[in-house]
Design an enzyme around this catalytic site. Structure first.
Site, PDB file in Angstrom:
ATOM      1  CG  HIS A 203      41.059  42.041  38.071  1.00  0.00           C
ATOM      2  ND1 HIS A 203      41.549  42.289  39.340  1.00  0.00           N
ATOM      3  CD2 HIS A 203      41.818  41.015  37.570  1.00  0.00           C
ATOM      4  CE1 HIS A 203      42.542  41.451  39.594  1.00  0.00           C
ATOM      5  NE2 HIS A 203      42.723  40.673  38.538  1.00  0.00           N
TER       6      HIS A 203
ATOM      7  CB  CYS B  74      45.393  39.260  40.818  1.00  0.00           C
ATOM      8  SG  CYS B  74      45.601  39.460  39.042  1.00  0.00           S
TER       9      CYS B  74
ATOM     10  CB  CYS C 251      43.753  32.625  40.051  1.00  0.00           C
ATOM     11  SG  CYS C 251      43.031  33.764  38.847  1.00  0.00           S
TER      12      CYS C 251
ATOM     13  N   GLY D  12      48.938  35.437  39.115  1.00  0.00           N
ATOM     14  CA  GLY D  12      49.901  35.168  38.064  1.00  0.00           C
ATOM     15  C   GLY D  12      51.136  34.446  38.569  1.00  0.00           C
TER      16      GLY D  12
END
Length: 399
Positions: free
Chosen positions: A355, A95, A385, A387
């Site tokens: 997203h 992300c 955040c 992964g």
């Protein structure tokens, strides 16, 4: 021999509208088409720039395979009309891929290795699903308990954060509702107009009786995610989807999406050479790791690190784009760092806007660049955040 450190400036920043996946406006639009579009829109903002001066194209993508494979950065750069001399590289930090690409471009310029780089991100979750087409988890993950979190789905990590930081279901639903309300208001007042490059979706349908292909076009100019029909009552009725008796639902989680963004980053030398007007300066970037099973809390480690690198205090931040992977982790980060809620996602976040994974960091960077200028603010941040247990944060200054 060490290079002299210099500033990296953003002179153009554009993004495509964010489409809902897998049945939204871009369901049949290949990701390189979205990326080609935003590259061309970004370069159109700087007509004085010689395209031959671009030294590299750095693009983030969370699942660079299938339609997003074959080094989509290089392919899209050439298809967008850039000279064959321009390089291209696709990077993956899940992300944070898009903001990592931006930071990499800024780093090359700051150490004097380049003067003009195009950075951005792209993701089609309609064509390449979450985890990719053939996910395969290493069996070594299961040999040691401390690594089990690497195998957790993102929703389960959100449940772990909600439990550890005591984030109630009611608070998550309220946060989600407010995200939609802020996004709807932002759309109504044109807050995204400066950053969005409207996209013409071309649809081809075979007419067997006439033996021809019918071609139609539909202009998409706004993000598809915000829902005017969302209510607290409706959100409260949704069932948890990741853990029995949990609190994380489809309504208080980010939406699967399609999108792309591009930002042009240059040195002071290039500003003068091509008579460019800087919009912002890329100040600092930091990545920090956390236990994978609570990956959502990652920004609590990355934000202080980025602030320290920039020589800033938290209260000097005027605008914070905190990616809303889940309401649970967003609320936990806000509480843990005592972030000012009024400065966090003033235009809504991923729960409402969507997203598109590897594109999100670049998309939200474009939002920060334009929002700081519209509202005459000084410092903005993009943070999320990541992964496998990480947090990322980048700081941008209006100039």
């Amino acid at each position: 021999m060490s290079k002299q450190v210099q500033d990296a400036y953003i002179v153009a920043a554009n993004r495509a509208p964010i489409g809902k996946a897998p049945r939204g406006a871009f369901k049949n639009t290949r990701p390189e088409e979205l990326l080609m579009h935003v590259i061309q829109a970004t370069l159109a903002r700087v007509p004085g720039l010689d395209p031959q001066a671009i030294e590299d194209v750095i693009i983030g993508c969370a699942f660079p395979e299938a339609e997003q494979g074959l080094n989509i950065a290089r392919v899209s750069a050439l298809l967008a009309g850039l000279p064959v001399t321009v390089g291209g590289v696709t990077v993956n930090r899940y992300c944070a891929s898009g903001v990592t690409a931006l930071a990499m471009a800024a780093d090359r310029i700051r150490v004097g290795e380049a003067d003009v780089i195009l950075a951005g991100g792209v993701e089609s979750m309609s064509m390449v699903p979450m985890m990719g087409n053939t996910p395969s988890v290493s069996p070594h993950i299961f040999e040691q308990d401390e690594h089990l979190g690497l195998a957790y789905g993102m929703g389960l990590t959100a449940e772990k954060v909600a439990q550890r930081w005591s984030v109630k279901r009611e608070a998550q639903d309220l946060f989600s509702f407010e995200s939609h309300q802020k996004a709807l208001k932002a759309q109504a007042t044109g807050e995204f107009n400066d950053e969005i490059a409207p996209f013409d979706v071309t649809t081809r349908s075979p007419d067997l009786q006439r033996g021809q292909i019918d071609v139609s076009q539909q202009l998409t100019a706004q993000d598809e995610g915000p829902r005017a029909d969302t209510s607290l009552a409706a959100l409260s009725k949704l069932k948890p989807v990741f853990a029995q008796g949990g609190s994380v639902t489809a309504g208080n989680s980010s939406q699967m999406s399609d999108g792309a963004a591009a930002l042009l980053v240059v040195s002071e030398k290039a500003l003068k050479q091509f008579n460019l007007t800087p919009l912002a300066r890329f100040v600092s970037f930091a990545v920090r790791g956390v236990p994978p099973e609570i990956m959502g809390i990652g920004p609590k480690e990355a934000i202080p690190a980025a602030l320290k690198a920039a020589g800033l205090k938290q209260d000097q931040l005027d605008w914070i784009e905190l990616n809303e992977a889940f309401a649970a982790q967003s609320l936990a980060v806000i509480e843990e760092l005592k972030l000012d809620p009024k400065k966090v996602n003033p235009l809504g976040g991923a729960i409402a806007l969507g997203h598109p994974l590897g594109a999100t960091g670049a998309i939200r960077a474009a939002t920060v660049v334009h929002a700081l200028r519209r509202h005459a603010l000084k410092y903005g941040m993009v943070t999320m955040c990541v992964g496998a247990g990480m947090g990322a944060a980048g700081i941008i200054e209006r100039v």
